[in-house]
Enzyme design. Sequence first.
Site, PDB file in Angstrom:
ATOM      1  CE  LYS A   1      -1.723   1.881   3.879  1.00  0.00           C
ATOM      2  NZ  LYS A   1      -1.740   3.338   4.041  1.00  0.00           N
ATOM      3  CG  ASN A   2       2.660   2.615   3.575  1.00  0.00           C
ATOM      4  OD1 ASN A   2       1.496   3.008   3.513  1.00  0.00           O
ATOM      5  ND2 ASN A   2       3.245   2.271   4.719  1.00  0.00           N
TER       6      ASN A   2
ATOM      7  CB  CYS B   1      -4.475  11.678  10.984  1.00  0.00           C
ATOM      8  SG  CYS B   1      -3.081  10.677  11.373  1.00  0.00           S
TER       9      CYS B   1
ATOM     10  NE  ARG C   1       0.701  10.691   9.774  1.00  0.00           N
ATOM     11  CZ  ARG C   1       0.253   9.641   9.088  1.00  0.00           C
ATOM     12  NH1 ARG C   1      -0.954   9.187   9.289  1.00  0.00           N
ATOM     13  NH2 ARG C   1       1.022   9.064   8.199  1.00  0.00           N
TER      14      ARG C   1
ATOM     15  CG  ASP D   1       3.085   1.702   9.070  1.00  0.00           C
ATOM     16  OD1 ASP D   1       2.565   2.528   9.817  1.00  0.00           O
ATOM     17  OD2 ASP D   1       3.226   1.885   7.841  1.00  0.00           O
TER      18      ASP D   1
ATOM     19  NE  ARG E   1      -6.948   4.532   4.925  1.00  0.00           N
ATOM     20  CZ  ARG E   1      -6.013   4.810   5.832  1.00  0.00           C
ATOM     21  NH1 ARG E   1      -6.300   4.747   7.103  1.00  0.00           N
ATOM     22  NH2 ARG E   1      -4.804   5.161   5.467  1.00  0.00           N
TER      23      ARG E   1
HETATM   24  C1  UD1 Z   1       5.172   7.514   8.494  1.00  0.00           C
HETATM   25  C2  UD1 Z   1       6.243   6.477   8.778  1.00  0.00           C
HETATM   26  C3  UD1 Z   1       6.092   5.393   7.747  1.00  0.00           C
HETATM   27  C4  UD1 Z   1       4.663   4.857   7.828  1.00  0.00           C
HETATM   28  C5  UD1 Z   1       3.619   5.944   7.702  1.00  0.00           C
HETATM   29  C6  UD1 Z   1       2.204   5.461   7.966  1.00  0.00           C
HETATM   30  C7  UD1 Z   1       8.593   6.718   9.468  1.00  0.00           C
HETATM   31  C8  UD1 Z   1       9.822   7.521   9.385  1.00  0.00           C
HETATM   32  N1  UD1 Z   1       7.559   7.136   8.726  1.00  0.00           N
HETATM   33  O1  UD1 Z   1       5.358   8.022   7.201  1.00  0.00           O
HETATM   34  O2  UD1 Z   1       7.024   4.373   7.996  1.00  0.00           O
HETATM   35  O3  UD1 Z   1       4.450   3.922   6.812  1.00  0.00           O
HETATM   36  O4  UD1 Z   1       3.892   6.942   8.649  1.00  0.00           O
HETATM   37  O5  UD1 Z   1       2.044   5.012   9.260  1.00  0.00           O
HETATM   38  O6  UD1 Z   1       8.546   5.722  10.153  1.00  0.00           O
HETATM   39  N2  UD1 Z   1       7.170  15.191  10.294  1.00  0.00           N
HETATM   40  C9  UD1 Z   1       7.226  16.535  10.511  1.00  0.00           C
HETATM   41  N3  UD1 Z   1       7.002  17.359   9.443  1.00  0.00           N
HETATM   42  C10 UD1 Z   1       6.738  16.898   8.178  1.00  0.00           C
HETATM   43  C11 UD1 Z   1       6.687  15.519   7.979  1.00  0.00           C
HETATM   44  C12 UD1 Z   1       6.903  14.679   9.069  1.00  0.00           C
HETATM   45  O7  UD1 Z   1       7.461  16.986  11.613  1.00  0.00           O
HETATM   46  O8  UD1 Z   1       6.575  17.703   7.267  1.00  0.00           O
HETATM   47  C13 UD1 Z   1       7.393  14.260  11.417  1.00  0.00           C
HETATM   48  C14 UD1 Z   1       6.159  13.417  11.720  1.00  0.00           C
HETATM   49  O9  UD1 Z   1       5.274  14.051  12.592  1.00  0.00           O
HETATM   50  C15 UD1 Z   1       6.764  12.168  12.300  1.00  0.00           C
HETATM   51  C16 UD1 Z   1       8.086  12.027  11.542  1.00  0.00           C
HETATM   52  O10 UD1 Z   1       8.368  13.324  11.019  1.00  0.00           O
HETATM   53  O11 UD1 Z   1       7.056  12.350  13.658  1.00  0.00           O
HETATM   54  C17 UD1 Z   1       8.049  11.022  10.408  1.00  0.00           C
HETATM   55  O12 UD1 Z   1       6.924  11.317   9.573  1.00  0.00           O
HETATM   56  P1  UD1 Z   1       6.835  10.881   8.067  1.00  0.00           P
HETATM   57  O13 UD1 Z   1       7.815   9.826   7.772  1.00  0.00           O
HETATM   58  O14 UD1 Z   1       6.797  12.066   7.198  1.00  0.00           O
HETATM   59  O15 UD1 Z   1       5.378  10.293   8.038  1.00  0.00           O
HETATM   60  P2  UD1 Z   1       4.786   9.462   6.879  1.00  0.00           P
HETATM   61  O16 UD1 Z   1       5.341   9.825   5.562  1.00  0.00           O
HETATM   62  O17 UD1 Z   1       3.310   9.522   7.079  1.00  0.00           O
END
Ligand code: UD1
Length: 427
Positions: free
Chosen positions: A22-23, A123, A128, A313, A405
């Site tokens: 999915k990801n 969320c 996030r 995850d 999902r």
């Molecule tokens: C994250 C997970 C990913 C997982 C997905 C869904 C990590 C590093 N990422 O990806 O493995 O598949 O959730 O559960 O494990 N952040 C900020 N600012 C930003 C973007 C991120 O502060 O603009 C912070 C987030 O709050 C979080 C960290 O960075 O604490 C990692 O987030 P990110 O990897 O971007 O989240 P996803 O891409 O959703």
Amino acid sequence: MDSLHIVGGKRLEGRIPISGAKNSALTLLPCALLTADKLTLGNLPRLADVDNFSHLLNGLGASTKIAGVKKGEFGRRMTLSAREIASTVAPYDMVRKMRASILVLGPMLARAGEATVSLPGGCAIGDRPIDLHLQALEALGAEIELAAGYVKATAPKGRLSGGEYSFPVVSVGATENALMAAVLATGRSQLFNAAREPEIVDLCNLLVAMGGKIEGIGSSHLIIDGVEGLNGCTYDVMPDRIEAGSYACAAGITGGSIELVGARPHDMLAITNALAAAGLVVEFTADGIRVTADKPLKPLAISTAPYPGFPTDMQAQFMAMLCMAPGESFLEETIFENRYMHVPELRRMGANIDVCGRSAIVHGVERMTGAQVMATDLRASMSLVLAGLCATGETEVLRVYHLDRGYERLEEKLQAVGATIERRTTG
Ligand code: UD1
């Protein structure tokens, strides 16, 4: 509304085919916006989020055509064609439903020179933010404006210039957006402290197959030399390491043995190491990975971390499994601030778990009991299914749309290895 009914206590044994990730799918689909040619993606999982993403792309002017699938066949093939970008706006209604919609920002900006995307908001698993996505795009030459709940990104003179950005924390989504934007910039871009997840490697491999120039794939330092245009291609989505890990936990929690057909061992070492540390036998077979629980589970200490660390995850599914490990297990969630929403529901099934901030202690119990439960996100819902598989009596998991999902034909796959699980539709 659908719910899943599980009668626990069956030892699961057999083979489960692992679907496309999915990801990965959700970051490969927006690449269709980067080219006027056709992009064909194979091994796409049949998931609500994939359908939602293709509707989002339709709204931006891309056509999507699903190739026929035979009955009983998992996955599907989709041909996407964005000859022109008809709209550069990703509306609130779409982004609200699916956070991954933010991943159209980079490619639209790169191809059309502008993009307006609704801010996703919070969320269930935490705040996030998307500040790092925006900072990375600014470093590549974008001008960013925030107004009325939307982010508007513009490339001066219609094209990004490329640039350097060092991520202060590892972000999967921000690395993906920056990569998709940088491939069509006029110059060289460098991303430091980039995410290294296998899904990022999958994205890089697709971009290279489309004619992109990327060095350092699989490392945290990515060098991207922008090209004038990208071509279409045919590409298969990688297998889902989180789905595979989830079914491995199903073997663990039921004292069973499951072969995860198609799983790629080298993407999953943190997961397979943790399974082995929990006392499971992990074998790399010709077809994938076999996980067997032939003795009592052992407690573990796990801390989530960006790849190659233990994935956030998988935290909820391991927590469910560790409820059945005698002794105390320690879990720490370092990625998200609110990712223990499954704990109160697991407790209702007899689990003994203490949570303090981002840490949790799981005190192993002898048995869990079936209950009506519901969770607020995808992986949390899977942890309740796992608990239901070993619980005494019947478990009813509500809000199955979370599972739809991210888990393709969940009940079918579990039934095939001996689980008593069925979906019921009411109202
Ligand atoms: C994250 C997970 C990913 C997982 C997905 C869904 C990590 C590093 N990422 O990806 O493995 O598949 O959730 O559960 O494990 N952040 C900020 N600012 C930003 C973007 C991120 O502060 O603009 C912070 C987030 O709050 C979080 C960290 O960075 O604490 C990692 O987030 P990110 O990897 O971007 O989240 P996803 O891409 O959703």
